[in-house]
Write a protein that holds these residues in place. Structure first.
Motif, short mmCIF file in Angstrom:
data_model
loop_
_atom_site.label_atom_id
_atom_site.label_comp_id
_atom_site.label_asym_id
_atom_site.label_seq_id
_atom_site.Cartn_x
_atom_site.Cartn_y
_atom_site.Cartn_z
N ALA A 1 0.83 -1.21 0.00
CA ALA A 1 0.00 0.00 0.00
C ALA A 1 0.86 1.26 0.00
N LEU A 2 2.00 1.22 0.68
CA LEU A 2 2.87 2.39 0.76
C LEU A 2 3.83 2.48 -0.43
N HIS A 3 4.14 1.35 -1.02
CA HIS A 3 5.12 1.33 -2.11
C HIS A 3 4.57 0.47 -3.26
N PRO A 4 3.56 0.97 -3.98
CA PRO A 4 2.90 0.15 -5.01
C PRO A 4 3.81 -0.26 -6.15
N GLY A 5 4.91 0.44 -6.35
CA GLY A 5 5.81 0.09 -7.45
C GLY A 5 6.98 -0.76 -7.04
N ALA A 6 7.02 -1.22 -5.79
CA ALA A 6 8.19 -1.96 -5.29
C ALA A 6 8.21 -3.37 -5.85
N ASP A 7 9.43 -3.91 -6.03
CA ASP A 7 9.56 -5.29 -6.49
C ASP A 7 9.41 -6.24 -5.29
N PRO A 8 9.26 -7.56 -5.53
CA PRO A 8 9.03 -8.51 -4.42
C PRO A 8 10.12 -8.48 -3.35
N ASP A 9 11.40 -8.32 -3.77
CA ASP A 9 12.47 -8.30 -2.77
C ASP A 9 12.33 -7.09 -1.84
N ALA A 10 11.99 -5.95 -2.40
CA ALA A 10 11.81 -4.75 -1.58
C ALA A 10 10.60 -4.90 -0.68
N LEU A 11 9.50 -5.47 -1.20
CA LEU A 11 8.31 -5.69 -0.37
C LEU A 11 8.64 -6.64 0.78
N ARG A 12 9.43 -7.65 0.50
CA ARG A 12 9.81 -8.59 1.55
C ARG A 12 10.60 -7.89 2.65
N LEU A 13 11.52 -7.02 2.25
CA LEU A 13 12.32 -6.28 3.22
C LEU A 13 11.43 -5.40 4.10
N MET A 14 10.47 -4.73 3.46
CA MET A 14 9.56 -3.87 4.21
C MET A 14 8.64 -4.68 5.11
N ALA A 15 8.13 -5.81 4.60
CA ALA A 15 7.25 -6.65 5.41
C ALA A 15 7.98 -7.16 6.65
N ASP A 16 9.24 -7.56 6.50
CA ASP A 16 10.03 -8.00 7.65
C ASP A 16 10.20 -6.86 8.65
N TRP A 17 10.50 -5.66 8.13
CA TRP A 17 10.71 -4.51 9.01
C TRP A 17 9.43 -4.17 9.78
N TYR A 18 8.31 -4.06 9.07
CA TYR A 18 7.06 -3.74 9.75
C TYR A 18 6.70 -4.81 10.78
N SER A 19 6.97 -6.07 10.47
CA SER A 19 6.63 -7.15 11.40
C SER A 19 7.34 -6.98 12.73
N VAL A 20 8.67 -6.75 12.68
CA VAL A 20 9.41 -6.66 13.95
C VAL A 20 9.06 -5.38 14.70
N MET A 21 8.78 -4.28 13.97
CA MET A 21 8.42 -3.04 14.66
C MET A 21 7.06 -3.17 15.35
N PHE A 22 6.10 -3.79 14.67
CA PHE A 22 4.80 -3.99 15.30
C PHE A 22 4.88 -4.99 16.44
N LEU A 23 5.71 -6.02 16.31
CA LEU A 23 5.89 -6.97 17.40
C LEU A 23 6.50 -6.27 18.62
N HIS A 24 7.45 -5.39 18.37
CA HIS A 24 8.04 -4.61 19.48
C HIS A 24 6.96 -3.76 20.15
N ASP A 25 6.15 -3.10 19.36
CA ASP A 25 5.10 -2.24 19.91
C ASP A 25 4.09 -3.06 20.71
N ASP A 26 3.67 -4.20 20.15
CA ASP A 26 2.69 -5.03 20.85
C ASP A 26 3.27 -5.63 22.12
N ARG A 27 4.55 -6.02 22.07
CA ARG A 27 5.16 -6.58 23.26
C ARG A 27 5.24 -5.55 24.38
#
Length: 688
Positions: free
Chosen positions: A425-451
């Protein structure tokens, strides 16, 4: 997590289980004692061999060693029953004891006092061993026989002149006292065990449901009151899960009460197997059950409950087939009683029943009047979200290597998929590798916030600063310490990949933004710890930092290959564009997540800050927050329409930057509507 001490109900074990456990313990004991005895007898024999006056050592010790070796070989091979091993070892002990006494009487080279002193060391062992392997009555008979034989040996020693009558009388008096004390202690032990059994029976009657073997309502109510007090003292999050078997009356009518009782037992067993080790499951009444889930906030409690629902649905009940249940989940709120909490979970349960059964519903915050959430206008085109299954699967596997995220694969893939959609949604033109990097980043940041929310760290500034300092060190490339938490190891791995993608300078820039983000979280923690509601001006200034939006800006150059020149970034119009976009994102997110914040008792939300600042009711504060969101949109559009001409080399990049800011505002709004993290907001009437 600090786990609360609570009673866990388990299925009653068969009676032989305790016997088998005791038998295993006894076997292990003899596997330790027999080798020690064998080594001791052998060593003493070798050390004393050839010494004058060592009749016992030269004759009895070899017999003791040989007998012990035979018992050990028989026990290890399994050819000799444990009972025979015990009897044989007792016989050897008695034989060694009496032989030692007799040799002391016959061997006049050893002074009587020394002989009795050596003998007295082993006297308690003979009597204790008898009471350990036999019933009290048989042990007393055997011990009395040994005592009688020892007295006869002593009398013989006095008659032959090897012992003095006074020393002998003193020894046998002490021996008799030892035997009496061991006998009394054995009797007391039996009484204590009988009393423990009685207490256990009373406890089961008082706290366990006789049909299912899990906690009964009395135990649940007791633990509920404890958790309310614990939460008020420590601020720990917890939830209750109330569920009811669907169409259970039909099961009884169609298959009979015997099958119905078995369905209840099986349902309890399935749930007991699936809940976490810290959760308490109990029968609330009839076909209704309650789970007290500690150290968990509402989003994860809903995920846990969905797993329970699926497990029960898949289980085949003997004689009844597949049975489903409807679930209501409620998170504890500050100053709430356990009765109010259960009432909200019960309302959610009936909402699940009315919505078609076999489903999970979360409890809404109880307010005087239902909240009417204003529609939030989105003037920017948003591409429909795409699943990105490959990215979600890859991120899920990555989280799994660090034991992060939901435990089961399906929930973890869904969890990772949400952040893959956010990245798209934030980077509609990103390739799969870049999306994967962002998905990993958002996952750990949200896990930190939830923890931080779930563990209480978000209300403990010193602990939060220690934690974030370790995470920052990992992001900057320092190897994690052996005792670092999984998040630090995940960020260390992510740091290496980010450096490979963007270079050292870019990673340094990202680390600076993350440092500011963690500092803003400490500001929130300070407020929570002191119970302070921030002023509106301060909140408006700090909220984009606590949202991590500056971090998102850094990823534009990495994922979207967009980097404005320094003078363009510093231009007042570009700065205003970014500021209005960031505030629009924050205010829309605050409005959509209002229900979640109310559930958690937090005050870091624009609606709640406005309520405090202006003395508004909750509905009026909600309307005011929506008005602020739309004002930011209007200002954002006005700035976009009057951007300066920065030259042919900068204008294309600036146009792309404007487009990406539009995507950010609209994409996050759309993702928030659909996100399960804020699904209660949709249930409260937020338009989707």
């Amino acid at each position: 997590m600090v786990c609360s001490a609570q009673v866990r109900a388990h299925d009653p074990a068969p009676a032989q289980d305790g016997t088998e456990t005791l038998s295993l313990l006894r076997r292990r004991t003899y596997l330790l004692i027999l080798p020690v005895t064998l080594v001791a007898a052998t060593v003493i024999f070798l050390l004393s061999h050839g010494e004058p006056g060592s009749t016992f050592n030269s004759l009895a010790l070899p017999v003791l060693a040989a007998g012990t070796l035979a018992l050990l070989l028989g026990l290890v091979s399994g050819r000799v029953p444990l009972r025979w091993t015990e009897q044989g070892f007792y016989a050897l002990a008695v034989l060694a004891f009496l032989t030692k006494y007799l040799s002391s009487v016959l061997d006049h080279s050893v002074p009587p006092d020394s002989a009795l002193a050596e003998l007295f060391i082993w006297t308690p062992f003979v009597y204790l061993l008898a009471f350990l392997i036999e019933s009290p009555r048989r042990a007393l008979i055997r011990s009395a026989a040994v005592y009688g034989v020892s007295v006869l040996i002593g009398v013989y020693g006095v008659w032959t002149g090897g012992m003095t009558a006074a020393r002998l009388l003193e020894y046998h008096l002490a021996e008799g006292i030892i035997l009496t004390l061991v006998s009394v202690l054995s009797a007391l032990k039996d009484q204590v065990l009988a009393l423990q059994d009685r207490v256990g029976d009373l406890h089961r009657l008082a706290h366990l449901d006789p049909l299912t073997g899990i906690s009964n309502r009395r135990q649940l109510e007791l633990q509920l009151s404890h958790e309310v007090l614990r939460s008020k003292r420590y601020g720990t999050p917890w939830c209750v899960i109330l569920f009811d078997l669907d169409d259970f009356k039909t099961v009884n009518d169609r298959h009979g009460h015997v099958v119905g009782d078995e369905v209840l037992r099986q349902a309890a067993a399935v749930m007991q197997r699936e809940v976490r080790g810290t959760d308490l499951l109990g029968r609330w009444g009839g076909e209704e059950f309650l789970i007290l889930a500690v150290q968990i906030d509402l989003p994860y409690a809903l995920a846990l409950t969905e797993r329970l629902r699926v497990a029960l649905e898949r289980h085949v009940m003997p004689g009844a087939g597949h049975i489903t249940a409807s679930f209501g989940v409620a998170a504890y709120r500050d100053d709430e009683t356990s009765e109010q909490l259960i009432a909200r979970a019960d309302a959610a349960l009936y909402a699940a029943k009315n919505a078609g059964k076999n489903r999970v519903e979360g409890a809404l915050v109880k307010v005087d009047t239902p909240l009417r959430v204003p529609a939030l206008r989105n003037p920017f085109p948003v591409a429909p979200p795409t699943p990105h299954h490959a990215v979600a699967q890859a991120t899920s596997r990555w989280l799994s290597t660090f034991e992060l995220g939901p435990q089961d694969d399906v929930s973890r893939v869904n969890f990772a998929g949400a952040f893959a959609q956010l990245a798209a949604a934030l980077h509609p033109g990103a390739d799969p590798d870049a999306l994967r990097l962002m998905a990993d980043w958002y996952s750990v940041m949200f896990l930190h916030d939830d923890r931080c929310d779930a563990s209480g760290i978000g209300k403990d500034p010193p602990r939060l600063r220690v934690l974030t300092s370790r995470l920052l060190a990992a992001l900057r490339g320092q190897p994690p310490l052996p005792d670092d938490e999984p998040l630090a190891w995940a960020i260390a791995d992510l740091s290496r990949r980010l450096r490979d993608a963007g270079g050292d300078a870019w990673l340094h820039e990202l680390a600076a933004h993350v440092t500011a983000y963690f500092g803003s979280l400490a500001w929130e923690a300070d407020n929570r710890a002191r119970g302070v509601v921030p002023a509106l001006d301060e909140y408006v200034r700090m909220r984009p930092l606590t949202a991590g939006l500056a971090i998102d800006e850094a990823f534009l150059s990495l994922v979207d290959h967009l980097r404005l020149p320094g003078d363009a970034q510093a231009h007042p119009a570009v700065h205003a564009l970014t500021q209005h976009a960031n505030r629009a994102v924050c205010w829309s997110n605050d409005i959509i997540s209002l229900e979640k914040e109310l559930q958690g008792g937090d005050v870091h939300n624009l609606v709640l800050v406005l309520r405090q600042e202006r003395g508004l009711g909750l509905q009026d504060a909600l309307e005011a927050a929506a008005a602020m969101y739309h004002q930011e949109l209007e200002r954002l559009i006005a700035v976009e329409q009057h951007l300066p001409d920065l030259g042919p080399e900068v204008n294309p990049a600036l146009a792309r930057y404007v487009q990406l800011q539009q995507v950010r505002v609209g994409g996050i709004l759309e993702w928030s509507w659909r996100s399960k993290r804020y699904q209660l907001g949709s249930a409260a009437g937020v338009p989707g």
